[in-house]
Design an enzyme around this catalytic site. Structure first.
Site, PDB file in Angstrom:
ATOM      1  N   ASP A 123      10.521  27.342   2.898  1.00 22.49           N
ATOM      2  CA  ASP A 123      10.712  26.399   4.000  1.00 22.49           C
ATOM      3  C   ASP A 123      12.197  26.108   4.135  1.00 22.49           C
ATOM      4  OD1 ASP A 123       8.021  26.134   4.671  1.00 22.49           O
ATOM      5  OD2 ASP A 123       7.714  24.452   3.310  1.00 22.49           O
ATOM      6  N   ASP A 141       4.898  27.905  10.029  1.00 20.03           N
ATOM      7  CA  ASP A 141       4.290  26.574  10.153  1.00 20.03           C
ATOM      8  C   ASP A 141       4.319  26.104  11.604  1.00 20.03           C
ATOM      9  OD1 ASP A 141       4.055  26.547   7.360  1.00 20.03           O
ATOM     10  OD2 ASP A 141       5.924  25.430   7.101  1.00 20.03           O
TER      11      ASP A 141
END
EC number: 3.4.23.36
Length: 170
Positions: A123, A141
């Protein structure tokens, strides 16, 4: 059900490829250029910050001890398979649902590869306000969230004719 894949939602599978490639290229760039937790401020509310997510959305089950890697792998494979079957069964003209399903599949596969390759998801998109940070996330995401939003939106604004065409509700 459409008679061939060309007439079905599978014609939208190019979106899966686009999301997957963009997600993987962005993560490879982060891995090649950032140390863990390294952060570069881009805007007064946005950083690139490399973090590892061993859990799911919003770091759910991040500290669960490792078994969650396999749970989320099974969930990603299961949902991707289910949505692909649904794409095959619906007409190519249902653009909102076809786009939604392919966004979710592309995102799920992008994060799946991370879990299998690294044991965690990379991330790096870090939005914040003053000292409050939203959990870091990635392109996969984002695609999953947009796809889920489109599925919800479609359930409120569309009805289907017997031939599969959308009809506005109300």
């Amino acid at each position: 059900m459409p008679s061939s894949w060309k007439e079905s939602g599978l014609r939208w599978y190019w979106v899966v490829v686009l999301v997957f490639v963009a997600d993987q290229l962005s993560k490879q760039w982060v891995l090649a250029n950032f140390d863990l937790r390294e952060s570069i401020n881009l805007l007064p509310f946005f950083n690139f910050t490399y973090v590892r997510n061993y859990g799911a959305a919003f770091s759910f089950l991040n500290d669960a001890g490792g078994w969650q890697r396999w749970l989320f792998t099974l969930v990603a494979v299961g949902f991707s398979t289910l949505l692909t079957v649904w794409l095959r069964k619906q007409p190519k003209g249902l653009w909102r649902l076809n786009l939604a399903y392919t966004l979710v599949i592309g995102g799920a596969l992008g994060n799946l590869i991370d879990r299998l390759q690294h044991g965690f998801v990379v991330d790096f998109l870090d939005f914040y306000w003053k000292t409050s940070h939203f959990p870091a996330f990635n392109i996969a995401d984002s695609a999953i969230c947009v796809g889920a939003g489109l599925i919800i939106l479609d359930s409120f604004i569309s009805e289907r004719k017997p031939n599969g065409e959308d009809v506005a509700k109300g």
